[in-house]
Design a protein around this motif. Structure first.
Motif, PDB file in Angstrom:
ATOM      1  N   MET A  37       0.829  -1.195   0.000  1.00 44.55           N
ATOM      2  CA  MET A  37       0.000   0.000   0.000  1.00 44.55           C
ATOM      3  C   MET A  37       0.867   1.251   0.000  1.00 44.55           C
ATOM      4  O   MET A  37       0.476   2.289  -0.509  1.00 44.55           O
ATOM      5  CB  MET A  37      -0.910   0.011   1.231  1.00 44.55           C
ATOM      6  CG  MET A  37      -1.900  -1.124   1.299  1.00 44.55           C
ATOM      7  SD  MET A  37      -3.030  -0.950   2.693  1.00 44.55           S
ATOM      8  CE  MET A  37      -3.926   0.532   2.249  1.00 44.55           C
ATOM      9  N   GLY A  38       2.038   1.146   0.615  1.00 41.05           N
ATOM     10  CA  GLY A  38       2.900   2.304   0.721  1.00 41.05           C
ATOM     11  C   GLY A  38       2.482   3.201   1.871  1.00 41.05           C
ATOM     12  O   GLY A  38       1.366   3.089   2.402  1.00 41.05           O
ATOM     13  N   GLY A  39       3.369   4.105   2.255  1.00 35.76           N
ATOM     14  CA  GLY A  39       3.070   5.004   3.365  1.00 35.76           C
ATOM     15  C   GLY A  39       1.852   5.867   3.116  1.00 35.76           C
ATOM     16  O   GLY A  39       1.053   6.123   4.024  1.00 35.76           O
ATOM     17  N   THR A  40       1.681   6.318   1.881  1.00 34.80           N
ATOM     18  CA  THR A  40       0.527   7.159   1.551  1.00 34.80           C
ATOM     19  C   THR A  40      -0.774   6.373   1.694  1.00 34.80           C
ATOM     20  O   THR A  40      -1.763   6.877   2.238  1.00 34.80           O
ATOM     21  CB  THR A  40       0.643   7.699   0.119  1.00 34.80           C
ATOM     22  OG1 THR A  40       1.833   8.485   0.004  1.00 34.80           O
ATOM     23  CG2 THR A  40      -0.561   8.558  -0.231  1.00 34.80           C
ATOM     24  N   GLY A  41      -0.770   5.134   1.236  1.00 38.79           N
ATOM     25  CA  GLY A  41      -1.966   4.304   1.346  1.00 38.79           C
ATOM     26  C   GLY A  41      -2.358   4.043   2.784  1.00 38.79           C
ATOM     27  O   GLY A  41      -3.538   4.112   3.147  1.00 38.79           O
ATOM     28  N   VAL A  42      -1.359   3.753   3.621  1.00 43.11           N
ATOM     29  CA  VAL A  42      -1.628   3.514   5.042  1.00 43.11           C
ATOM     30  C   VAL A  42      -2.179   4.780   5.688  1.00 43.11           C
ATOM     31  O   VAL A  42      -3.133   4.738   6.477  1.00 43.11           O
ATOM     32  CB  VAL A  42      -0.342   3.049   5.755  1.00 43.11           C
ATOM     33  CG1 VAL A  42      -0.577   2.978   7.270  1.00 43.11           C
ATOM     34  CG2 VAL A  42       0.095   1.686   5.231  1.00 43.11           C
ATOM     35  N   ALA A  43      -1.600   5.930   5.357  1.00 44.49           N
ATOM     36  CA  ALA A  43      -2.067   7.201   5.915  1.00 44.49           C
ATOM     37  C   ALA A  43      -3.511   7.480   5.518  1.00 44.49           C
ATOM     38  O   ALA A  43      -4.312   7.968   6.327  1.00 44.49           O
ATOM     39  CB  ALA A  43      -1.159   8.342   5.449  1.00 44.49           C
ATOM     40  N   ILE A  44      -3.854   7.165   4.274  1.00 49.21           N
ATOM     41  CA  ILE A  44      -5.226   7.377   3.806  1.00 49.21           C
ATOM     42  C   ILE A  44      -6.208   6.517   4.597  1.00 49.21           C
ATOM     43  O   ILE A  44      -7.296   6.973   4.960  1.00 49.21           O
ATOM     44  CB  ILE A  44      -5.332   7.074   2.301  1.00 49.21           C
ATOM     45  CG1 ILE A  44      -4.594   8.158   1.495  1.00 49.21           C
ATOM     46  CG2 ILE A  44      -6.791   6.999   1.857  1.00 49.21           C
ATOM     47  CD1 ILE A  44      -4.493   7.855   0.015  1.00 49.21           C
ATOM     48  N   VAL A  45      -5.826   5.267   4.870  1.00 50.64           N
ATOM     49  CA  VAL A  45      -6.700   4.378   5.644  1.00 50.64           C
ATOM     50  C   VAL A  45      -6.932   4.944   7.046  1.00 50.64           C
ATOM     51  O   VAL A  45      -8.074   4.986   7.525  1.00 50.64           O
ATOM     52  CB  VAL A  45      -6.108   2.966   5.735  1.00 50.64           C
ATOM     53  CG1 VAL A  45      -6.919   2.104   6.716  1.00 50.64           C
ATOM     54  CG2 VAL A  45      -6.099   2.306   4.356  1.00 50.64           C
ATOM     55  N   TRP A  46      -5.865   5.400   7.712  1.00 52.85           N
ATOM     56  CA  TRP A  46      -6.017   5.970   9.048  1.00 52.85           C
ATOM     57  C   TRP A  46      -6.939   7.189   9.021  1.00 52.85           C
ATOM     58  O   TRP A  46      -7.841   7.334   9.853  1.00 52.85           O
ATOM     59  CB  TRP A  46      -4.663   6.372   9.631  1.00 52.85           C
ATOM     60  CG  TRP A  46      -3.883   5.242  10.218  1.00 52.85           C
ATOM     61  CD1 TRP A  46      -2.750   4.674   9.725  1.00 52.85           C
ATOM     62  CD2 TRP A  46      -4.161   4.545  11.447  1.00 52.85           C
ATOM     63  NE1 TRP A  46      -2.312   3.672  10.539  1.00 52.85           N
ATOM     64  CE2 TRP A  46      -3.149   3.568  11.598  1.00 52.85           C
ATOM     65  CE3 TRP A  46      -5.159   4.643  12.401  1.00 52.85           C
ATOM     66  CZ2 TRP A  46      -3.121   2.699  12.695  1.00 52.85           C
ATOM     67  CZ3 TRP A  46      -5.135   3.783  13.495  1.00 52.85           C
ATOM     68  CH2 TRP A  46      -4.129   2.819  13.631  1.00 52.85           C
ATOM     69  N   GLY A  47      -6.706   8.077   8.053  1.00 52.05           N
ATOM     70  CA  GLY A  47      -7.524   9.284   7.970  1.00 52.05           C
ATOM     71  C   GLY A  47      -8.973   8.983   7.644  1.00 52.05           C
ATOM     72  O   GLY A  47      -9.896   9.559   8.237  1.00 52.05           O
ATOM     73  N   ALA A  48      -9.195   8.056   6.701  1.00 47.47           N
ATOM     74  CA  ALA A  48     -10.560   7.704   6.321  1.00 47.47           C
ATOM     75  C   ALA A  48     -11.298   7.022   7.462  1.00 47.47           C
ATOM     76  O   ALA A  48     -12.488   7.290   7.709  1.00 47.47           O
ATOM     77  CB  ALA A  48     -10.535   6.796   5.086  1.00 47.47           C
TER      78      ALA A  48
END
Length: 229
Positions: A37-48
């Motif tokens: 997922m990459g760091g950006t993908g993980v960050a998006i999941v946390w934010g969402a």
């Protein structure tokens, strides 16, 4: 304990469970080199996940789902201190159970510690956690406690702040911003290195952010965030 208080605790439990399950689950999936997922993908999941929980349980419990946020609210608004222990206990319990669930479901090559350990010096991560949680709590206070802000967008504002913090602070401090999020995995994997950073930093930052917004809000209207959005 009356029925309303019990329902608020149940809501906090469910909200924290799903936040940690989704966010830490994304970290586990990211370990798979065939489908990163990459760091950006993980960050998006946390934010969402944070955004969704604000809209889902904000009107029931306030959607704190974070001991630092609960303590900060109690220190600066009309949220009652007597409710703090119950909120903090269920938040930590939910994080622990979510982490345990992930460890049972994701095994083999996916079984990876999803807690937080400072990537560098403890003091560096501590300072970063204070700053980003200050920022997060400052936003929460604005959209939750001030009627002049657009509450319909509270979830978007809070979720976006989590996402942004996770993207730029993740490599420095892991961007926890939430003691429960770090305590749960630490208990399940029995790894406590640097855990104090993720308890002290977010708590200090959240209290600071709450008091800072109260200082600049320029209104005498009473604050009431017990039911959140």
């Amino acid at each position: 304990m009356n029925i309303e208080s019990l329902l608020q605790l149940i809501a906090e439990f469910l909200g924290t469970y799903f936040l940690v399950f989704a966010g830490c689950g994304a970290i586990m999936v990211d370990i798979d080199k065939n489908n990163p997922m990459g760091g950006t993908g993980v960050a998006i999941v946390w934010g969402a996940a944070r955004m969704v929980m604000v809209y889902t349980i904000g009107h029931i419990s306030g959607a704190h789902i974070n001991p630092a946020v609960t303590i900060a609210f109690a220190s600066s608004t009309s949220f009652p201190w007597k409710e703090v222990p119950g909120y903090v206990i269920v938040q930590i319990l939910a994080s622990t159970l979510a982490s345990g669930t992930l460890r049972l479901v994701f095994n083999g090559r996916h079984d990876h510690f999803v807690g937080n350990i400072p990537p560098g010096y403890d003091i560096q991560s501590l300072v970063m956690e204070i700053i980003i949680t200050f920022y997060l709590m400052f936003v929460i206070m604005a959209v939750i406690t001030d009627d002049r802000a657009t509450r319909q967008l509270a979830g978007v504002a809070i979720g976006s702040t989590v996402l942004l913090n996770a993207m730029f602070a993740g490599p420095i401090s892991k961007a926890s911003m939430n003691p429960a999020r770090s305590i749960g995995p630490a208990l399940v994997w029995n790894k406590y290195t640097g855990l104090w950073v993720y308890i002290l930093g977010p708590t200090v930052g959240a209290i600071g952010g709450a008091w800072a917004y109260n200082t600049v809000r320029l209104t005498d209207k009473p604050l009431n965030i017990t039911k959140g959005t």
